[in-house]
Scaffold this motif. Structure first.
Motif, PDB file in Angstrom:
ATOM      1  N   ASN B 224     -17.077   8.972  28.356  1.00 28.48           N
ATOM      2  CA  ASN B 224     -18.268   8.243  27.911  1.00 28.48           C
ATOM      3  C   ASN B 224     -17.949   6.762  27.658  1.00 28.48           C
ATOM      4  OD1 ASN B 224     -19.619   7.214  25.187  1.00 28.48           O
ATOM      5  ND2 ASN B 224     -21.099   8.491  26.258  1.00 28.48           N
ATOM      6  N   GLU B 225     -18.954   5.903  27.917  1.00 25.57           N
ATOM      7  CA  GLU B 225     -18.787   4.455  27.813  1.00 25.57           C
ATOM      8  C   GLU B 225     -18.286   4.011  26.434  1.00 25.57           C
ATOM      9  OE1 GLU B 225     -21.440   5.961  29.116  1.00 25.57           O
ATOM     10  OE2 GLU B 225     -22.089   4.955  30.951  1.00 25.57           O
ATOM     11  N   GLY B 226     -18.771   4.632  25.384  1.00 22.91           N
ATOM     12  CA  GLY B 226     -18.372   4.192  24.046  1.00 22.91           C
ATOM     13  C   GLY B 226     -17.251   5.030  23.456  1.00 22.91           C
ATOM     14  N   ARG B 227     -17.400   6.336  23.555  1.00 21.29           N
ATOM     15  CA  ARG B 227     -16.493   7.250  22.854  1.00 21.29           C
ATOM     16  C   ARG B 227     -15.295   7.676  23.681  1.00 21.29           C
ATOM     17  NH1 ARG B 227     -21.459   9.460  22.278  1.00 21.29           N
ATOM     18  NH2 ARG B 227     -20.965  11.117  23.729  1.00 21.29           N
ATOM     19  N   GLY B 228     -15.313   7.422  24.970  1.00 24.33           N
ATOM     20  CA  GLY B 228     -14.231   7.889  25.833  1.00 24.33           C
ATOM     21  C   GLY B 228     -14.378   9.374  26.127  1.00 24.33           C
ATOM     22  N   VAL B 229     -13.257  10.026  26.403  1.00 26.06           N
ATOM     23  CA  VAL B 229     -13.257  11.432  26.818  1.00 26.06           C
ATOM     24  C   VAL B 229     -13.366  12.334  25.587  1.00 26.06           C
ATOM     25  CG1 VAL B 229     -11.837  13.201  27.922  1.00 26.06           C
ATOM     26  CG2 VAL B 229     -11.979  10.915  28.924  1.00 26.06           C
ATOM     27  N   SER B 230     -14.119  13.429  25.701  1.00 25.38           N
ATOM     28  CA  SER B 230     -14.336  14.345  24.585  1.00 25.38           C
ATOM     29  C   SER B 230     -13.051  15.083  24.194  1.00 25.38           C
ATOM     30  CB  SER B 230     -15.407  15.375  24.964  1.00 25.38           C
ATOM     31  OG  SER B 230     -14.933  16.145  26.062  1.00 25.38           O
ATOM     32  N   LYS B 231     -13.011  15.548  22.955  1.00 28.03           N
ATOM     33  CA  LYS B 231     -11.845  16.302  22.460  1.00 28.03           C
ATOM     34  C   LYS B 231     -11.531  17.484  23.361  1.00 28.03           C
ATOM     35  CE  LYS B 231     -11.909  15.306  17.545  1.00 28.03           C
ATOM     36  NZ  LYS B 231     -12.395  15.769  16.240  1.00 28.03           N
ATOM     37  N   GLU B 232     -12.584  18.165  23.791  1.00 30.87           N
ATOM     38  CA  GLU B 232     -12.399  19.350  24.629  1.00 30.87           C
ATOM     39  C   GLU B 232     -11.634  18.993  25.912  1.00 30.87           C
ATOM     40  OE1 GLU B 232     -15.997  21.113  26.024  1.00 30.87           O
ATOM     41  OE2 GLU B 232     -15.039  23.057  26.411  1.00 30.87           O
ATOM     42  N   MET B 233     -12.003  17.869  26.516  1.00 32.71           N
ATOM     43  CA  MET B 233     -11.340  17.493  27.765  1.00 32.71           C
ATOM     44  C   MET B 233      -9.956  16.902  27.515  1.00 32.71           C
ATOM     45  SD  MET B 233     -13.127  18.722  30.026  1.00 32.71           S
ATOM     46  CE  MET B 233     -12.235  18.143  31.471  1.00 32.71           C
ATOM     47  N   LEU B 234      -9.780  16.235  26.380  1.00 35.11           N
ATOM     48  CA  LEU B 234      -8.438  15.749  26.021  1.00 35.11           C
ATOM     49  C   LEU B 234      -7.487  16.943  25.924  1.00 35.11           C
ATOM     50  CD1 LEU B 234      -9.236  13.044  23.299  1.00 35.11           C
ATOM     51  CD2 LEU B 234      -8.397  12.633  25.622  1.00 35.11           C
ATOM     52  N   ALA B 235      -8.003  18.055  25.373  1.00 36.63           N
ATOM     53  CA  ALA B 235      -7.176  19.250  25.175  1.00 36.63           C
ATOM     54  C   ALA B 235      -6.785  19.892  26.512  1.00 36.63           C
ATOM     55  CB  ALA B 235      -7.916  20.254  24.294  1.00 36.63           C
ATOM     56  N   CYS B 236      -7.551  19.642  27.563  1.00 33.79           N
ATOM     57  CA  CYS B 236      -7.256  20.217  28.894  1.00 33.79           C
ATOM     58  C   CYS B 236      -6.239  19.401  29.680  1.00 33.79           C
ATOM     59  CB  CYS B 236      -8.506  20.223  29.777  1.00 33.79           C
ATOM     60  SG  CYS B 236      -9.845  21.199  29.159  1.00 33.79           S
ATOM     61  N   ALA B 237      -5.913  18.201  29.192  1.00 33.05           N
ATOM     62  CA  ALA B 237      -5.174  17.247  30.021  1.00 33.05           C
ATOM     63  C   ALA B 237      -3.765  17.714  30.353  1.00 33.05           C
ATOM     64  CB  ALA B 237      -5.110  15.899  29.326  1.00 33.05           C
ATOM     65  N   ASP B 238      -3.373  17.600  31.623  1.00 36.40           N
ATOM     66  CA  ASP B 238      -1.974  17.748  32.016  1.00 36.40           C
ATOM     67  C   ASP B 238      -1.257  16.419  31.872  1.00 36.40           C
ATOM     68  OD1 ASP B 238      -1.766  20.543  33.022  1.00 36.40           O
ATOM     69  OD2 ASP B 238      -3.400  19.854  34.296  1.00 36.40           O
ATOM     70  N   GLN B 239      -2.015  15.332  32.009  1.00 38.51           N
ATOM     71  CA  GLN B 239      -1.436  13.999  31.871  1.00 38.51           C
ATOM     72  C   GLN B 239      -2.526  13.034  31.392  1.00 38.51           C
ATOM     73  OE1 GLN B 239       0.394  12.323  35.530  1.00 38.51           O
ATOM     74  NE2 GLN B 239       2.087  11.743  34.198  1.00 38.51           N
ATOM     75  N   PHE B 240      -2.127  12.142  30.455  1.00 39.58           N
ATOM     76  CA  PHE B 240      -3.031  11.058  30.056  1.00 39.58           C
ATOM     77  C   PHE B 240      -2.674   9.809  30.852  1.00 39.58           C
ATOM     78  CE2 PHE B 240      -2.771  13.510  25.970  1.00 39.58           C
ATOM     79  CZ  PHE B 240      -4.063  14.006  26.019  1.00 39.58           C
ATOM     80  N   VAL B 241      -3.680   9.128  31.316  1.00 37.69           N
ATOM     81  CA  VAL B 241      -3.476   7.964  32.165  1.00 37.69           C
ATOM     82  C   VAL B 241      -4.326   6.814  31.628  1.00 37.69           C
ATOM     83  CG1 VAL B 241      -3.630   7.130  34.544  1.00 37.69           C
ATOM     84  CG2 VAL B 241      -3.209   9.550  34.113  1.00 37.69           C
ATOM     85  N   HIS B 242      -3.787   5.600  31.648  1.00 39.21           N
ATOM     86  CA  HIS B 242      -4.598   4.462  31.220  1.00 39.21           C
ATOM     87  C   HIS B 242      -4.405   3.271  32.144  1.00 39.21           C
ATOM     88  CE1 HIS B 242      -0.725   3.335  29.435  1.00 39.21           C
ATOM     89  NE2 HIS B 242      -1.146   2.096  29.527  1.00 39.21           N
ATOM     90  N   ILE B 243      -5.400   2.419  32.144  1.00 40.82           N
ATOM     91  CA  ILE B 243      -5.356   1.152  32.886  1.00 40.82           C
ATOM     92  C   ILE B 243      -5.004   0.071  31.869  1.00 40.82           C
ATOM     93  CG2 ILE B 243      -6.718  -0.468  34.259  1.00 40.82           C
ATOM     94  CD1 ILE B 243      -8.492   2.008  35.022  1.00 40.82           C
TER      95      ILE B 243
END
Lengths: 271, 271
Positions: B224-243
């Motif tokens: 989401n534009e303001g809040r970013g990725v939801s907790k639920e999807m953060l919990a699914c992550a195999d890798q976090f990536v940032h620009i």
């Protein structure tokens, strides 16, 4: 700081500020309007001269703006007003309760470009007739985030002081050296200083964006949403660069293309 | 093809089509409106069922749309109407003189994901509550251009059949497999098929976008534009990536970030 409360939308100051919602008024007065606490704070913290801040008396003055006002070097008139006055000066669906009147500040291209030394690894963006306010604002936001050193806007671009542009920059326009300059001339002066020009184009000898030579002093040229880069700027190109399209789309959105292009340039320059 | 001319904005068909400008009407009828010759042509050429085409009798039917109509496998009602009727059904400042009524077509996620084999190098985009219509449309346009294999939209996203979204896709929505699916469940099913999940996030152990592992079956998650990725999807992550942000900007525009992210994934996968 002087305190008074304005309740009438017929008040002469309100009428004058209202003219800043149009390009004509902005050109006549040499000023523009900024809406919302975050943008007003950014304007106050930048080198810009904030002439007036008008805030909704029922919502009080935003604390971050109060702090920024205390540190703002120039004289700013701070005025409380009614919700109706703020609504009159708002371009958004829900008025933000705060607007600021800011002096346009021109950066001197000639002076700036002539000061560059042979050692400078400057990265510039040349914007060639970007028409959509959201695109222009988003490109400026992206350029600042990517660490671009300056942006040159040619004559055919949408007015950078248009409220939609200002809002889409998210404050980046106050932190980024911006130059208004005929692009062909600017490119000539840039090249005289040893700068290279990379033009986003699908020309025959265009290289993929990850194969371009991004080192040294470079300017990336982004073209108009429909027509692409002008003939004049195509003629200045040291290299044509394109972003491959793997689907059936004929083009990318101008702000997305600018983002991919400028981030690839930085990725290359920083490794 | 049946021919008649509609001149009254009170005509029952016009009234029914007008309801498609609202989300409620689109949900009740299971259809949506597409405006402008280019988008109508794209709709006709895609697998979508175009139920009705309405065009301005004074401007005639666009030749490319005529050709696409001749090849469209489904039955389409083609109706001439007055400029006033077209204006009534237009959401743009200058009505384009042609609109089409299109059946929403649902892609079956379960069926699709279960058919994937171990060898498939699928690239997906998961969109987690994108709110701005222009952003959603531009992300779909970029995804198609980048050769993404499919897009999964979670529940909190803006309605994809909103006119602004449809226009911003520039037709890409008709060429891209789109799935409406609760994202957490989709991610679970995706992982069961050997898919990995890369989440755009500034979490502590997030890697720079050009250092991520992009090979094989991967899904990129944009928040989401303001809040970013939801907790639920953060919990699914195999890798976090940032620009990386090299300036003072706190974030990039969601569509620009999606563009940089997905193009870097493709650049890595194709070399």
């Amino acid at each position: 700081m002087a305190y008074e409360i304005i309740t009438s939308v017929q008040n002469p100051l309100v009428k004058r500020l209202h003219q800043l919602l149009d390009k004509k008024g902005r050109e006549e007065q040499g000023r523009f309007l900024v809406e919302g606490a975050h943008l007003v704070e950014e304007a106050l913290k930048s080198g810009a001269h904030v002439v007036t801040v008008l805030y909704d008396q029922e919502r009080n003055l935003d604390p971050a703006c109060q702090r920024a006002l205390a540190n703002h070097p120039q004289d700013t008139q701070v005025i409380a007003a009614s919700a109706a006055v703020l609504a009159k000066l708002s371009e958004t669906k829900s008025p933000q309760g705060i607007v600021a009147e800011v002096n346009k500040t021109a950066n001197e291209w000639d002076e700036w470009v002539n000061k560059l030394s042979d050692q400078d690894d400057t990265l510039l963006l040349f914007l060639d007739e970007i028409q959509d306010p959201g695109n222009l604002g988003t490109i400026l936001r992206t350029a600042e985030a990517a660490g671009v050193d300056g942006v040159v806007l040619g004559k055919g671009s949408v007015d950078i002081y248009n409220g939609k542009v200002v809002r889409a920059t998210m404050g980046a326009m106050f932190r980024l050296p911006l130059f208004m300059r005929e692009l062909g001339q600017a490119a000539e002066e840039w090249k005289r200083q040893g700068g290279r020009v990379l033009v986003s184009s699908l020309a025959q000898d265009s290289v993929a964006y990850d194969q371009a030579e991004y080192s040294g002093k470079i300017a990336l040229v982004i073209g108009n949403e429909g027509r692409g880069v002008s003939k004049e700027m195509l003629a200045c190109a040291d290299q044509f660069v394109h972003i491959p399209l793997y689907g059936k789309a004929e083009s990318l959105n101008a702000a997305v293309a600018a983002g991919i292009f400028v981030y690839e340039a930085q990725r290359n320059r920083r490794r």
